[in-house]
Design a protein around this motif. Structure first.
Motif, PDB file in Angstrom:
ATOM      1  N   UNK A   1      -8.759   4.130  11.434  1.00  0.00           N
ATOM      2  CA  UNK A   1      -8.576   3.072  10.437  1.00  0.00           C
ATOM      3  C   UNK A   1      -7.303   3.337   9.631  1.00  0.00           C
ATOM      4  N   UNK A   2      -7.076   4.577   9.231  1.00  0.00           N
ATOM      5  CA  UNK A   2      -5.853   4.918   8.492  1.00  0.00           C
ATOM      6  C   UNK A   2      -4.601   4.618   9.329  1.00  0.00           C
ATOM      7  N   UNK A   3      -4.645   4.961  10.610  1.00  0.00           N
ATOM      8  CA  UNK A   3      -3.493   4.721  11.486  1.00  0.00           C
ATOM      9  C   UNK A   3      -3.185   3.235  11.631  1.00  0.00           C
ATOM     10  N   UNK A   4      -4.200   2.389  11.533  1.00  0.00           N
ATOM     11  CA  UNK A   4      -4.039   0.942  11.690  1.00  0.00           C
ATOM     12  C   UNK A   4      -4.254   0.197  10.373  1.00  0.00           C
ATOM     13  N   UNK A   5      -4.113   0.923   9.277  1.00  0.00           N
ATOM     14  CA  UNK A   5      -4.405   0.373   7.959  1.00  0.00           C
ATOM     15  C   UNK A   5      -3.624  -0.871   7.591  1.00  0.00           C
ATOM     16  N   UNK A   6      -2.341  -0.892   7.895  1.00  0.00           N
ATOM     17  CA  UNK A   6      -1.526  -2.065   7.524  1.00  0.00           C
ATOM     18  C   UNK A   6      -2.000  -3.323   8.239  1.00  0.00           C
ATOM     19  N   UNK A   7      -2.265  -3.191   9.537  1.00  0.00           N
ATOM     20  CA  UNK A   7      -2.725  -4.340  10.315  1.00  0.00           C
ATOM     21  C   UNK A   7      -4.099  -4.810   9.842  1.00  0.00           C
ATOM     22  N   UNK A   8      -4.989  -3.855   9.543  1.00  0.00           N
ATOM     23  CA  UNK A   8      -6.331  -4.200   9.069  1.00  0.00           C
ATOM     24  C   UNK A   8      -6.233  -4.880   7.706  1.00  0.00           C
ATOM     25  N   UNK A   9      -5.419  -4.344   6.814  1.00  0.00           N
ATOM     26  CA  UNK A   9      -5.259  -4.935   5.478  1.00  0.00           C
ATOM     27  C   UNK A   9      -4.718  -6.360   5.580  1.00  0.00           C
ATOM     28  N   UNK A  10      -3.735  -6.566   6.424  1.00  0.00           N
ATOM     29  CA  UNK A  10      -3.177  -7.915   6.597  1.00  0.00           C
ATOM     30  C   UNK A  10      -4.243  -8.872   7.124  1.00  0.00           C
ATOM     31  N   UNK A  11      -5.066  -8.394   8.053  1.00  0.00           N
ATOM     32  CA  UNK A  11      -6.135  -9.230   8.606  1.00  0.00           C
ATOM     33  C   UNK A  11      -7.159  -9.584   7.530  1.00  0.00           C
ATOM     34  N   UNK A  12      -7.556  -8.602   6.725  1.00  0.00           N
ATOM     35  CA  UNK A  12      -8.540  -8.832   5.665  1.00  0.00           C
ATOM     36  C   UNK A  12      -7.994  -9.832   4.642  1.00  0.00           C
ATOM     37  N   UNK A  13      -6.719  -9.693   4.281  1.00  0.00           N
ATOM     38  CA  UNK A  13      -6.112 -10.636   3.337  1.00  0.00           C
ATOM     39  C   UNK A  13      -6.067 -12.044   3.919  1.00  0.00           C
ATOM     40  N   UNK A  14      -5.709 -12.151   5.175  1.00  0.00           N
ATOM     41  CA  UNK A  14      -5.655 -13.457   5.840  1.00  0.00           C
ATOM     42  C   UNK A  14      -7.058 -14.062   5.932  1.00  0.00           C
ATOM     43  N   UNK A  15      -8.036 -13.221   6.220  1.00  0.00           N
ATOM     44  CA  UNK A  15      -9.431 -13.663   6.305  1.00  0.00           C
ATOM     45  C   UNK A  15      -9.887 -14.239   4.964  1.00  0.00           C
ATOM     46  N   UNK A  16      -9.520 -13.582   3.871  1.00  0.00           N
ATOM     47  CA  UNK A  16      -9.851 -14.093   2.539  1.00  0.00           C
ATOM     48  C   UNK A  16      -9.159 -15.409   2.251  1.00  0.00           C
TER      49      UNK A  16
END
Length: 116
Positions: A41-56
């Motif tokens: 999750x840490x290694x892919x944190x930026x992509x996950x964060x962008x996805x979560x923001x877009x999801x919101x």
């Protein structure tokens, strides 16, 4: 690059979740994740964060479409996801733009047709 949506789906299937708090990625119920998951999750944190923001953003847009546009929630959700979707790789960007605009026209006209 990893598929952030697929990663998030797997995290949620295991009973955990990810959210953004003060610009930081927070893992909820991290103890439910297998060994090594937090590093991944840490290694892919930026992509996950962008996805979560877009999801919101999609959820917020769907609520606006439902309330202001008078659409059923299911239709509002589908339209919001379409508005935030990227052009599929095998699709011509001009065709994709036409498709999204046509979908907007059709869904925009639907409440007026029901009222008439």
């Amino acid at each position: 690059m990893a598929d952030a949506g697929a990663i998030l789906q797997r995290i949620r299937a295991l009973g955990a979740n990810v959210m953004i708090d003060g610009g930081r990625l927070i893992v909820i119920n991290r103890e439910k994740l297998p060994e090594g998951a937090l590093d991944f999750i840490r290694q892919n944190g930026r992509e996950i964060a962008a996805f979560v923001e877009r999801e919101g953003s999609v959820e917020e847009r769907a609520a606006i479409i439902e309330h202001d546009g008078g659409m059923a929630r299911q239709d509002a959700d589908r339209l919001a996801r379409l508005l935030f979707a990227s052009c599929p790789p095998e699709t011509n960007p001009a065709d994709w733009t036409w498709f999204v605009n046509k979908a907007l026209e059709i869904m925009d006209a639907a409440p007026r047709e029901r009222a008439a």
